[in-house]
Scaffold this motif. Structure first.
Motif, PDB file in Angstrom:
ATOM      1  N   ILE A  42     -23.748   7.024  -1.759  1.00  8.35           N
ATOM      2  CA  ILE A  42     -22.755   8.072  -1.501  1.00  8.35           C
ATOM      3  C   ILE A  42     -22.232   7.943  -0.080  1.00  8.35           C
ATOM      4  CG2 ILE A  42     -22.378  10.566  -1.305  1.00  8.35           C
ATOM      5  CD1 ILE A  42     -24.336  10.923  -3.636  1.00  8.35           C
ATOM      6  N   ASP A 140     -23.236  11.803 -10.360  1.00  5.89           N
ATOM      7  CA  ASP A 140     -21.891  11.280 -10.161  1.00  5.89           C
ATOM      8  C   ASP A 140     -20.849  12.393 -10.024  1.00  5.89           C
ATOM      9  OD1 ASP A 140     -22.886   8.721 -10.240  1.00  5.89           O
ATOM     10  OD2 ASP A 140     -21.909   8.166 -12.136  1.00  5.89           O
ATOM     11  N   ALA A 143     -21.126  13.800  -6.581  1.00  4.68           N
ATOM     12  CA  ALA A 143     -20.655  12.789  -5.630  1.00  4.68           C
ATOM     13  C   ALA A 143     -19.129  12.731  -5.619  1.00  4.68           C
ATOM     14  CB  ALA A 143     -21.245  11.424  -5.967  1.00  4.68           C
ATOM     15  N   ARG A 144     -18.531  12.811  -6.791  1.00  5.53           N
ATOM     16  CA  ARG A 144     -17.068  12.788  -6.885  1.00  5.53           C
ATOM     17  C   ARG A 144     -16.484  14.021  -6.195  1.00  5.53           C
ATOM     18  NH1 ARG A 144     -13.156  10.600 -10.955  1.00  5.53           N
ATOM     19  NH2 ARG A 144     -11.315  11.892 -10.673  1.00  5.53           N
ATOM     20  N   MET A 170     -15.360   6.624  -6.673  1.00  7.96           N
ATOM     21  CA  MET A 170     -16.181   6.302  -7.839  1.00  7.96           C
ATOM     22  C   MET A 170     -15.920   4.872  -8.327  1.00  7.96           C
ATOM     23  SD  MET A 170     -18.182   8.827  -8.153  1.00  7.96           S
ATOM     24  CE  MET A 170     -19.024   8.250  -9.614  1.00  7.96           C
ATOM     25  N   LYS A 173     -18.070   2.440  -6.494  1.00 10.03           N
ATOM     26  CA  LYS A 173     -19.526   2.578  -6.608  1.00 10.03           C
ATOM     27  C   LYS A 173     -20.221   1.263  -6.965  1.00 10.03           C
ATOM     28  CE  LYS A 173     -23.257   5.069  -8.876  1.00 10.03           C
ATOM     29  NZ  LYS A 173     -23.645   6.072  -9.876  1.00 10.03           N
ATOM     30  N   THR A 177     -22.959  -0.275  -4.411  1.00 11.27           N
ATOM     31  CA  THR A 177     -24.363  -0.405  -4.800  1.00 11.27           C
ATOM     32  C   THR A 177     -24.794  -1.868  -4.774  1.00 11.27           C
ATOM     33  OG1 THR A 177     -23.738  -0.303  -7.144  1.00 11.27           O
ATOM     34  CG2 THR A 177     -24.533   1.722  -6.119  1.00 11.27           C
TER      35      THR A 177
END
Length: 183
Positions: A42, A140, A143-144, A170, A173, A177
């Protein structure tokens, strides 16, 4: 042909990809667990979304212009740092109830321009938003929302611009990651 992040969006993801090598080094420096227990993806996702903005000299020039012609409040709305954040928001995150003088403003500017301090303030703000949402699971959806609020504020997170920012966040992501090694 360049693939677009979302059909109809005018810009593909490619420009951010150009900054990837430098940010891989930066993102690997994130402490694990990340600041304030913010998941690394994030924090790194917000940072990744902010990559490629104006160079520091433009931020400085905008601040001076606004201070001279538009007043202190306009100048304090100027964003600084690798992970852009408005001066006034950074001051609030750091616990300033008001900026008393030029020294206070200078301290905030110095802190935002330091990459590690900048990331610390951003993580603190993200943590505050998480607590505002109840402090539960870092999913998610949350986070969005955090990404939309980071861009548009609590008043403007529903705007088209803030929602596009959250969509881009998003969409990045998987890249973020991967850079963080799946964390």
């Amino acid at each position: 042909m360049l693939e677009q992040a979302h059909p109809g969006d005018p810009l593909p993801l490619l420009p951010r990809e150009l900054f990837r090598p430098a940010w891989e080094v930066f993102l690997h420096a994130l402490p694990q667990p990340a600041y304030f227990r913010v998941p690394g993806w994030i924090l790194a996702g917000i940072a990744f979304n902010e990559v490629g903005g104006d160079p520091p000299s433009i931020d400085d020039a905008a601040f001076v212009k606004r201070m001279m012609f538009d007043g202190v409040d306009a100048a304090l709305a100027t964003s600084f740092g690798h992970v852009s954040m408005q001066v006034i928001l950074a001051a609030q995150v750091l616990g300033y109830h008001r900026l008393k003088d030029e020294r206070d403003i200078g301290n905030i500017l110095y802190t935002l321009k330091n990459p590690a301090s900048n990331l610390f303030i951003v993580a603190s703000y993200i943590s505050m938003l998480h607590k505002y949402m109840g402090g539960g699971h870092w999913g998610d959806g949350e986070a969005r929302w955090i990404a939309a609020v980071y861009n548009g504020g609590l008043e403007g997170w529903k705007s088209a611009k803030a929602q596009r920012y959250a969509r881009d966040f998003m969409a990045a992501k998987p890249i973020v990651t991967e850079i963080l090694g799946g964390k």
